[in-house]
Scaffold this active site. Structure first.
Site, PDB file in Angstrom:
ATOM      1  N   HIS A  30      40.086  80.705  10.879  1.00 18.12           N
ATOM      2  CA  HIS A  30      39.997  80.732  12.351  1.00 18.12           C
ATOM      3  C   HIS A  30      39.909  82.183  12.848  1.00 18.12           C
ATOM      4  O   HIS A  30      39.115  82.499  13.736  1.00 18.12           O
ATOM      5  CB  HIS A  30      41.245  80.098  12.983  1.00 18.12           C
ATOM      6  N   LYS A  54      48.782  63.156  17.392  1.00 15.68           N
ATOM      7  CA  LYS A  54      49.372  63.745  16.201  1.00 15.68           C
ATOM      8  C   LYS A  54      50.897  63.655  16.284  1.00 15.68           C
ATOM      9  O   LYS A  54      51.516  64.309  17.116  1.00 15.68           O
ATOM     10  CB  LYS A  54      48.915  65.207  16.118  1.00 15.68           C
ATOM     11  N   SER A 142      43.505  73.883   8.014  1.00 12.62           N
ATOM     12  CA  SER A 142      44.910  73.782   8.417  1.00 12.62           C
ATOM     13  C   SER A 142      45.601  72.668   7.634  1.00 12.62           C
ATOM     14  O   SER A 142      46.752  72.797   7.224  1.00 12.62           O
ATOM     15  CB  SER A 142      45.021  73.499   9.917  1.00 12.62           C
TER      16      SER A 142
END
Ligand code: PNS
Length: 178
Positions: A30, A54, A142
């Protein structure tokens, strides 16, 4: 070319891009994309999604924003924000002309292509630009970072130092399995 006056995307003199994602956690992949974006655009907004689906995030949205701000404290072109709802609505509200997404491998393409076309359908004036990270980051995600960390594997060099430190202090990894 005739610039339409009814464009729903505000056109100021600045070239503003938005780089959306969950960033849970922010990775060096990122960081690489944001740095490349900052070299091209006048402002790049790192837009962190409030993801209601999530259930167990690693970091809260505020914690993710704080780490991103620390990592880019030296770069005034990088702005960190959070959003909920449709990305295109937030982009319009921020006066962004471009959505930046990173493409690591062909496997990313299908999902990214669908999102780009859906976002274009929603706001045709908002262009999606794909950027490639440095080769050495193409396998980082991630999700994999969370998994390797949870199982006691090393993550140094894959995430910014502040992220690694906070991962270690807030969520000690499981003992490696024997
Ligand atoms: O971290 P991710 O999963 O790569 O990011 C996905 C993200 C945040 C870019 C995407 O889920 C998104 O834009 N969500 C906001 C809701 C939205 O606009 N959905 C329609 C996308 S076409």
């Amino acid at each position: 070319m005739n610039q339409t006056t009814t464009s729903p995307v505000a056109r100021g003199p600045e070239r503003v891009a938005i780089y959306p994602g969950s960033f849970d956690p922010l990775t060096n992949g990122h960081v690489d994309i944001i740095t490349r974006g900052a070299a091209i655009f006048d402002r790049i907004i790192v837009a962190i999604l409030h993801n209601r689906e999530k259930s167990s995030p690693l970091f809260t949205v505020d914690e993710r924003m704080d780490m991103a701000r620390i990592v880019f404290a030296h770069e005034p072109k990088v702005v960190v924000a959070s959003f909920g709802g449709l990305l295109v609505d937030f982009a319009r509200q921020q006066g962004a002309h471009v959505i930046v997404r990173g493409l690591r491998a062909i496997s990313d393409f299908e999902y990214e292509f669908q999102m780009a076309l859906m976002n274009r359908r929603l706001v045709p004036e908002l262009e999606t630009v794909f950027m490639m990270p440095a080769e050495s980051y193409t396998y980082i995600s991630s999700r994999l970072i969370r998994e390797v960390f949870a199982l006691g594997g090393p993550i140094a060099g894959l995430v910014p130092e502040i992220v690694e430190t906070r991962m270690r202090s807030t969520r000690p990894p499981d003992e490696p399995r024997s």
